[in-house]
Design an enzyme around this catalytic site. Sequence first.
Site, PDB file in Angstrom:
ATOM      1  N   GLU A 107      22.941 -33.676 -45.079  1.00 22.32           N
ATOM      2  CA  GLU A 107      21.514 -33.333 -45.101  1.00 22.32           C
ATOM      3  C   GLU A 107      21.279 -32.021 -45.831  1.00 22.32           C
ATOM      4  O   GLU A 107      20.283 -31.865 -46.561  1.00 22.32           O
ATOM      5  CB  GLU A 107      20.996 -33.236 -43.662  1.00 22.32           C
ATOM      6  CG  GLU A 107      19.491 -33.075 -43.566  1.00 22.32           C
ATOM      7  CD  GLU A 107      18.736 -34.282 -44.098  1.00 22.32           C
ATOM      8  OE1 GLU A 107      17.853 -34.079 -44.963  1.00 22.32           O
ATOM      9  OE2 GLU A 107      19.036 -35.413 -43.678  1.00 22.32           O
TER      10      GLU A 107
ATOM     11  N   LYS B 191      17.541 -37.792 -56.363  1.00 18.03           N
ATOM     12  CA  LYS B 191      17.071 -37.688 -54.978  1.00 18.03           C
ATOM     13  C   LYS B 191      17.491 -38.894 -54.152  1.00 18.03           C
ATOM     14  O   LYS B 191      17.866 -38.754 -52.977  1.00 18.03           O
ATOM     15  CB  LYS B 191      15.549 -37.534 -54.957  1.00 18.03           C
ATOM     16  CG  LYS B 191      15.064 -36.181 -55.470  1.00 18.03           C
ATOM     17  CD  LYS B 191      13.580 -35.998 -55.227  1.00 18.03           C
ATOM     18  CE  LYS B 191      13.122 -34.609 -55.630  1.00 18.03           C
ATOM     19  NZ  LYS B 191      11.686 -34.367 -55.317  1.00 18.03           N
TER      20      LYS B 191
ATOM     21  N   TYR C 117       7.111 -36.913 -62.255  1.00 20.65           N
ATOM     22  CA  TYR C 117       7.989 -38.059 -62.040  1.00 20.65           C
ATOM     23  C   TYR C 117       8.899 -38.268 -63.240  1.00 20.65           C
ATOM     24  O   TYR C 117       8.458 -38.238 -64.388  1.00 20.65           O
ATOM     25  CB  TYR C 117       7.176 -39.339 -61.803  1.00 20.65           C
ATOM     26  CG  TYR C 117       8.053 -40.562 -61.700  1.00 20.65           C
ATOM     27  CD1 TYR C 117       8.710 -40.864 -60.516  1.00 20.65           C
ATOM     28  CD2 TYR C 117       8.248 -41.392 -62.814  1.00 20.65           C
ATOM     29  CE1 TYR C 117       9.530 -41.980 -60.422  1.00 20.65           C
ATOM     30  CE2 TYR C 117       9.063 -42.512 -62.724  1.00 20.65           C
ATOM     31  CZ  TYR C 117       9.710 -42.800 -61.521  1.00 20.65           C
ATOM     32  OH  TYR C 117      10.523 -43.895 -61.443  1.00 20.65           O
TER      33      TYR C 117
END
Length: 235
Positions: A65, A90, A82
């Site tokens: 994480e 990601k 974007y």
Amino acid sequence: MKPTRFIDSVNCAIEGIIHTARTQKHMRRHFLAALFLFPLMLLLRVTETEFILISISVCFVLFAELMNTAVEAVVDLVTTEYHPQAKIAKDVAAGAVLVASIGAAVMGYLVLSKYIFPIYKEALGVVGNPSEMGTLVSLLTVVIVVVILKAISGTGTPLEGGLPSGHAAVAFSVATVVSLSTQNPLISVLTIALAVMVSHSRLLLHIHSMREVLLGAVTGIAITLLIMFLFRYYQ
């Protein structure tokens, strides 16, 4: 500037962990799970080797994480628009967290099931095996109560929306019946997982809120257990 003292490096590392916990809800959930898991292991008196294995699994999930948050920060630093490559970066980082979480879940099951399942099986035996009549009455009662609650709340339709979630109520009622009928902890866990998936689908489709789903689950479980106790008492 790069820290020159060891204590400064430690402070930077701690700041990174705190930042992740403050900004990432998944990190907070991982910490809460660890906060619950470690006292549970002490309570169950797991072996030293088992404690080490689960601790490593938990640390690996937290590490994944942290790395996921770092990747997201770097990508956002490069571009806020974007871009297919940014999405891949990601998604892969998030995939690493998912893989680590699955591994930790498998490890937790293999280690803790032999301690928890006997207790769970004994708890299922307290209610006893439901009769066919008891099962039918439970499911029908759940459906009727859901309809009444939706009529009182004045929201949604019998099959869509409203308080509580009928799908969640019936799914958890069925999971409760299957758990009591088989009195097999593994089968119980699997059926409950299916009930959770049914309930989660109502959230993904934006048909119900979390409150409506939770109320539906509680309604299904509570009514089913109550009917089972009544049938056992009067038999």
